[in-house]
Design a protein around this motif. Structure first.
Motif, mmCIF file in Angstrom:
data_model
loop_
_atom_site.group_PDB
_atom_site.id
_atom_site.type_symbol
_atom_site.label_atom_id
_atom_site.label_comp_id
_atom_site.label_asym_id
_atom_site.label_seq_id
_atom_site.Cartn_x
_atom_site.Cartn_y
_atom_site.Cartn_z
ATOM 1 N N GLN A 272 0.836 -1.193 0.000
ATOM 2 C CA GLN A 272 0.000 0.000 0.000
ATOM 3 C C GLN A 272 0.872 1.245 0.000
ATOM 4 O O GLN A 272 2.077 1.179 0.298
ATOM 5 C CB GLN A 272 -0.896 -0.009 1.240
ATOM 6 N N VAL A 273 0.287 2.378 -0.336
ATOM 7 C CA VAL A 273 1.049 3.621 -0.499
ATOM 8 C C VAL A 273 1.889 3.936 0.734
ATOM 9 O O VAL A 273 3.026 4.410 0.631
ATOM 10 C CB VAL A 273 0.088 4.789 -0.811
ATOM 11 N N SER A 274 1.370 3.659 1.934
ATOM 12 C CA SER A 274 2.094 3.984 3.168
ATOM 13 C C SER A 274 3.138 2.939 3.552
ATOM 14 O O SER A 274 3.874 3.120 4.522
ATOM 15 C CB SER A 274 1.100 4.144 4.324
ATOM 16 N N SER A 275 3.223 1.847 2.805
ATOM 17 C CA SER A 275 4.165 0.778 3.144
ATOM 18 C C SER A 275 5.602 1.269 3.008
ATOM 19 O O SER A 275 5.934 2.009 2.078
ATOM 20 C CB SER A 275 3.954 -0.420 2.224
ATOM 21 N N PRO A 276 6.492 0.843 3.916
ATOM 22 C CA PRO A 276 7.905 1.230 3.778
ATOM 23 C C PRO A 276 8.646 0.390 2.738
ATOM 24 O O PRO A 276 9.813 0.651 2.461
ATOM 25 C CB PRO A 276 8.465 0.965 5.177
ATOM 26 N N TYR A 277 7.968 -0.603 2.153
ATOM 27 C CA TYR A 277 8.646 -1.558 1.276
ATOM 28 C C TYR A 277 8.370 -1.316 -0.201
ATOM 29 O O TYR A 277 7.287 -0.865 -0.588
ATOM 30 C CB TYR A 277 8.207 -2.988 1.614
ATOM 31 N N ILE A 278 9.367 -1.637 -1.017
ATOM 32 C CA ILE A 278 9.187 -1.780 -2.450
ATOM 33 C C ILE A 278 9.745 -3.151 -2.842
ATOM 34 O O ILE A 278 10.667 -3.662 -2.194
ATOM 35 C CB ILE A 278 9.891 -0.674 -3.268
ATOM 36 N N PRO A 279 9.208 -3.782 -3.894
ATOM 37 C CA PRO A 279 9.790 -5.036 -4.380
ATOM 38 C C PRO A 279 10.906 -4.732 -5.372
ATOM 39 O O PRO A 279 10.781 -3.835 -6.201
ATOM 40 C CB PRO A 279 8.605 -5.715 -5.065
ATOM 41 N N VAL A 280 11.995 -5.477 -5.280
ATOM 42 C CA VAL A 280 13.105 -5.254 -6.214
ATOM 43 C C VAL A 280 13.416 -6.496 -7.041
ATOM 44 O O VAL A 280 14.219 -6.437 -7.969
ATOM 45 C CB VAL A 280 14.381 -4.801 -5.467
ATOM 46 N N PHE A 281 12.756 -7.615 -6.712
ATOM 47 C CA PHE A 281 13.031 -8.872 -7.423
ATOM 48 C C PHE A 281 11.825 -9.778 -7.278
ATOM 49 O O PHE A 281 11.209 -9.857 -6.214
ATOM 50 C CB PHE A 281 14.269 -9.546 -6.826
#
Length: 320
Positions: A272-281
């Motif tokens: 979600q927009v507020s999540s501290p995470y992004i996927p990189v793989f």
């Protein structure tokens, strides 16, 4: 004559003072980084942060579009999800650490540590009898410590790191689990401890640089508590990078509590927009297929200091 000498001394004094002021001014100018603004914030850092936010926003829009089309077709969704990562996040495999487990071609992919931390921690939840990745990790980062938890097949993990023979969940309990023992799945009643208790008892901190999790579908239950209003999101639990094996909810050995889970909705909630995470793989794994995904915390300042994820998104990075 005396007055002339006095005037000359005054003039010399003024010249000396002027020289001192000029030298100090020039020294002060030289001490200001050429890539910083008046606040002392690096212009490069600002560009990296803007690039990161732009990439995150574009990825999120791409994911939402894929979810609308394939909400009930998780395999198709993840095909598009992987394309969104490649197009908008765009961190190449060659830029990452690849800790292969030599088990059905499994790879644990992480961003390399940029700022060596002598107190760095790796936690494996769900060992499955294999610890090759942990061995490779320690070869590259011998200053780090490795910890693990698994209620059944722990292999030679105890020779590599500290171990607890438990399952891990939201709270302390006993549960009927399907676990791998000697290469085959077996149902057993197992002790389960809460993630926070495991961190406090075993790792001695709730800040962990690396998490790798593979617990036959229960990873969804733990991960969703790390974001938003989740229990662990409000318990000072921070993971900088997460290597997750996200099991297909309908795989044959899935627990009944997992079978009705919608993996697409999970991903929408976790990212979600507020999540501290992004996927990189992200790659499919095994024949069901499960999904191997690496998430990176791009908000916590300690994580940013250790891995500098924002540095992959500068003005020279193509995130279009």
């Amino acid at each position: 004559m005396t007055r002339k000498i006095a005037n000359d001394k005054i003039l010399i004094g003024v010249i000396i003072v002027g020289i001192i002021v000029l030298v100090k001014f020039e020294t002060r100018k030289m001490s200001i980084p050429i890539n910083a603004d008046d606040s002392g914030i690096s212009i490069t850092d600002e560009e990296d942060e803007k690039g990161l936010q732009a990439a995150k926003d574009k990825f999120h829009g791409c994911m939402i579009k894929a979810a609308k089309i394939y909400y009930n077709e998780s395999t198709k969704f993840f095909e598009e999800f992987a394309k969104c990562i490649k197009k908008h996040i765009g961190i190449g495999v060659s830029e990452m650490d690849n800790f292969s487990n030599y088990f059905f071609g499994e790879k644990k992919m992480f961003l390399p540590m940029k700022d060596a931390d002598d107190d760095c921690k790796w936690l494996t939840i769900g060992i499955g009898g294999v610890a090759y990745a942990e061995e490779l990790f320690l070869k590259k980062y011998p200053q780090c410590s490795v910890f693990g938890a698994d209620p059944a097949d722990t292999g030679n993990f105890s020779k590599i790191g500290q171990l607890r023979p438990f399952g891990v969940g939201i709270e302390d309990t006993n549960i009927d689990l399907t676990v791998m023992i000697n290469g085959s799945y077996t149902k057993k009643v197992m002790k389960v401890v809460s993630l926070t208790n495991l961190l406090d008892d075993l790792v001695k901190t709730r800040f962990v640089h690396y998490l790798t999790i593979d617990i036959e579908g229960f990873e969804y239950i733990i991960l969703r508590e790390l974001v938003g209003n989740g229990k662990f999101a409000h318990s000072d639990v921070v993971f900088c990078q997460i290597d997750a094996e996200l099991h297909h909810p309908k795989f044959p050995k899935a627990h009944s509590s997992i079978k009705k889970l919608n993996a697409v909705q999970f991903m929408l909630d976790f990212l979600q927009v507020s999540s501290p995470y992004i996927p990189v793989f992200n790659v499919p794994y095994l024949r069901h297929p499960h999904q191997k995904v690496t998430f990176v915390n791009v908000v916590d300042p300690r994580c940013k200091r250790a891995f500098k994820p924002q540095s992959y998104f500068g003005k020279n990075k193509n995130n279009l």
